[in-house]
Design a protein around this motif. Structure first.
Motif, PDB file in Angstrom:
ATOM      1  N   UNK A 184      -1.468   1.084  -8.859  1.00 53.84           N
ATOM      2  CA  UNK A 184      -1.384   0.447 -10.170  1.00 53.84           C
ATOM      3  C   UNK A 184      -0.117  -0.385 -10.306  1.00 53.84           C
ATOM      4  N   UNK A 185       1.003   0.151  -9.831  1.00 54.21           N
ATOM      5  CA  UNK A 185       2.256  -0.598  -9.917  1.00 54.21           C
ATOM      6  C   UNK A 185       2.283  -1.769  -8.936  1.00 54.21           C
ATOM      7  N   UNK A 186       1.616  -1.624  -7.793  1.00 58.75           N
ATOM      8  CA  UNK A 186       1.481  -2.764  -6.885  1.00 58.75           C
ATOM      9  C   UNK A 186       0.731  -3.888  -7.587  1.00 58.75           C
ATOM     10  N   UNK A 187      -0.340  -3.560  -8.271  1.00 61.94           N
ATOM     11  CA  UNK A 187      -1.110  -4.579  -8.991  1.00 61.94           C
ATOM     12  C   UNK A 187      -0.264  -5.268 -10.059  1.00 61.94           C
ATOM     13  N   UNK A 188       0.562  -4.496 -10.747  1.00 62.74           N
ATOM     14  CA  UNK A 188       1.460  -5.077 -11.756  1.00 62.74           C
ATOM     15  C   UNK A 188       2.428  -6.055 -11.096  1.00 62.74           C
ATOM     16  N   UNK A 189       3.012  -5.652  -9.976  1.00 61.98           N
ATOM     17  CA  UNK A 189       3.978  -6.521  -9.298  1.00 61.98           C
ATOM     18  C   UNK A 189       3.318  -7.759  -8.708  1.00 61.98           C
TER      19      UNK A 189
END
Length: 107
Positions: free
Chosen positions: A14-19
């Motif tokens: 999820x945080x990869x997608x945000x970044x």
């Protein structure tokens, strides 16, 4: 080359997608492409030698590609002297790459 201030968020899909979304919109992003690439490298390093959970295993190639493409982009764009002297915080990778990685990571 000096490391950037690290991105202090948990390593997750999820945080990869945000970044990656931030990378696709660098003028609005609180993070540089350099910071995103370094975060991806650290994330990859955390799981490269262990059996990662399935959701992490699926994004490992994307994490490696972000960091690898960052290094290749710099090596193909700047001289060895420039690579030793600049900090590269303002350097941007092609926006389309982040969009492609985001699509791939979302699958």
């Amino acid at each position: 080359m000096k490391l950037s201030d690290p991105i202090e968020i948990e390593y997750s899909k999820e945080n990869l997608l945000v970044l990656l979304a931030h990378g696709a919109n660098p003028t609005e992003s609180p993070y540089s492409h350099k910071q995103i690439a370094e975060w991806c490298e650290l994330f990859w390093n955390k799981y490269c030698d262990i059996d990662a959970p399935n959701d992490i295993e699926k994004i490992m190639p994307i994490l490696a590609d972000v960091e690898t493409q960052w290094d290749c982009f710099l090596a193909n764009t700047y001289s060895s002297t420039e690579l030793q002297q600049q900090d590269f915080e303002s350097v941007s990778l092609p926006i389309e790459w982040f969009k492609n990685w985001e699509v791939e990571a979302s699958a």
